[in-house]
Design an enzyme around this catalytic site. Structure first.
Site, PDB file in Angstrom:
ATOM      1  CB  SER A  88      67.457   9.025  11.127  1.00 23.27           C
ATOM      2  OG  SER A  88      68.881   8.881  11.473  1.00 23.27           O
ATOM      3  CE1 TYR A 139      66.695  13.684  14.440  1.00 24.58           C
ATOM      4  CE2 TYR A 139      68.226  12.075  14.508  1.00 24.58           C
ATOM      5  CZ  TYR A 139      67.472  12.768  13.779  1.00 24.58           C
ATOM      6  OH  TYR A 139      67.419  12.951  12.486  1.00 24.58           O
ATOM      7  CE  LYS A 169      64.061  11.907  12.377  1.00 23.78           C
ATOM      8  NZ  LYS A 169      63.200  12.796  11.521  1.00 23.78           N
TER       9      LYS A 169
END
Ligand code: NAD
Ligand code: WQD
Length: 336
Positions: free
Chosen positions: A125, A149, A153
């Site tokens: 992302s 989050y 990643k």
């Protein structure tokens, strides 16, 4: 033609990628625990593609169950979509995010090693760039997590890169998506957020459907031409086609490759709102609210590497994105 397993294959991006892979003649199997996907997705995929692909209702953290799937059929590559993706939830429940995203990926990689599957395409992302210093953002830009989050990643990118470096995997594409929106033009599959949407396009669609009163624009005092935040919105079918290209290139290459997937053009919240109104003919009531903590003023990709490495560029316009998002909302989407 290759046989490919899609973890999280019943989700928003996974289901559209399944359509694109099947259209190119690949063989596809889906693995999903349906924690954030509807059981109506596999039959709808069949309606779109006329192909009945195998669906394994399994949790990626169940290494033994994943190993059994790999033992039953030989896969050339895995596309790993399965993850939790809500920034706010990740800050409220970090252990859940480390468990599903990081431990889940570890479990998947363990099962892949056992089966001798050496190629992975991973859903990363633009969040890995944190608050970008300047735009457009190239892959060599500094990496920085601003929330749990994003941290997961970065950890997953590192884990996969280390397995390639040590020869356990042969090839990895770390695909850094910018802002995927839109839906399949059939209106049969699309994004179905749980509860109140946190992302702009699903919220806009629910306001248009009169399920919500009005859109709150998070700040109009950013250093951008109209003061609202700028993002790189990307049609999910373009994104799906980029996965086909990545898998096909991965079959003939080695090494780890981080690649941005975006259009390279930023649009403000106000521009998206007006594009949506002009495309659908529906007026969107809105009000200006405070900035959302953690939001960058601008974030858009330098997509040059995707063109040279994958031969891919985004083709669909903002109008396509608005039209297809609204068709999906109008025909099929329900507030869960
Ligand atoms: P999604 O929630 O629609 O899809 C994820 C799928 O994974 C769901 O179908 C869910 O049921 C499944 N899943 C979750 N935990 C699982 C588990 N433990 N075992 C098996 N299946 C599990 O999300 P999406 O938008 O399709 O995102 C796919 C990937 O792309 C994610 O990794 C996400 O972090 C990444 N990503 C998404 C965006 C975005 O804006 N949508 C942007 C950048 C990156
Ligand atoms: C877009 C713009 C908001 C909602 C997030 C994640 C990121 C990635 C994609 C997974 C911003 C504004 C939004 C609203 C608004 N996901 N906005 N009112 O924040 O770029 O990225 O989704 O990896 O990690 O952080 O996308 O759609 O939430 O916001 O004004 O009700 O719309 O401020 O400028 P974002 P978004």
């Amino acid at each position: 033609m290759a046989r490919i397993l899609l973890t999280g294959g019943a989700g928003f991006i996974g289901s559209h990628t399944a359509v694109a892979l099947l259209a190119r003649g690949h063989e596809v199997a889906l693995l999903d625990n349906f924690s954030n996907a509807s059981r109506s997705v596999p039959p709808r995929l069949k309606e779109i593609t006329r192909v009945d692909c195998p669906v394994h209702e399994v949790d990626i953290r169940d290494t033994e169950a994943v190993r059994q799937i790999f033992a039953a059929a030989a896969f050339e590559a895995v596309i790993h979509f399965a993850a939790l993706k809500a920034v706010g939830e990740s800050e409220a429940n970090p252990l859940l995010y480390f468990d599903v995203n990081v431990a889940g990926t570890l479990s998947l990689l363990t099962a892949m090693r056992h089966a001798g599957i050496g190629r992975i395409v991973f859903s990363s992302s633009a969040t890995v760039y944190g608050a970008p210093e300047h735009c457009p953002i190239a892959e060599i830009a500094p990496l920085h997590a601003t929330n749990i989050y994003g941290r997961t990643k970065l950890i997953m990118e590192d884990m996969i890169g280390d397995l390639v470096r040590t020869g356990i995997l042969s090839t990895a594409f770390l695909l850094r998506y910018f802002n995927p929106v839109g839906a399949h033009p059939s209106g049969l599959i699309g994004e179905a957020p749980c509860g109140v949407p946190t992302n702009l396009m699903p919220y806009l669609c629910q306001v248009a459907a009169r399920q919500r009163d009005c859109l709150t624009i998070f700040g109009n005092d950013y250093p951008t031409p109209d003061g609202t935040g700028i993002r790189d919105y990307l049609h999910v079918m373009d994104l799906a086609e980029a996965h086909c290209a990545a898998v096909e290139v991965a079959l003939g290459t080695h090494g780890t490759h981080a690649v941005n997937l975006g259009t390279g053009t930023g649009h403000s919240v106000m521009e998206l709102l007006h594009a949506f109104e002009n495309t659908t003919g529906i007026e969107i009531p809105y009000k200006i609210g405070a900035r959302r903590p953690g939001d960058a003023p601008s974030c858009y990709a330098d997509p040059a590497l995707a063109k040279t490495m994958l031969g891919w560029t985004a083709k669909r316009t903002l109008v396509d994105m608005c039209r297809d998002s609204w068709r999906w909302q109008f025909l099929s989407a329900k507030v869960k």
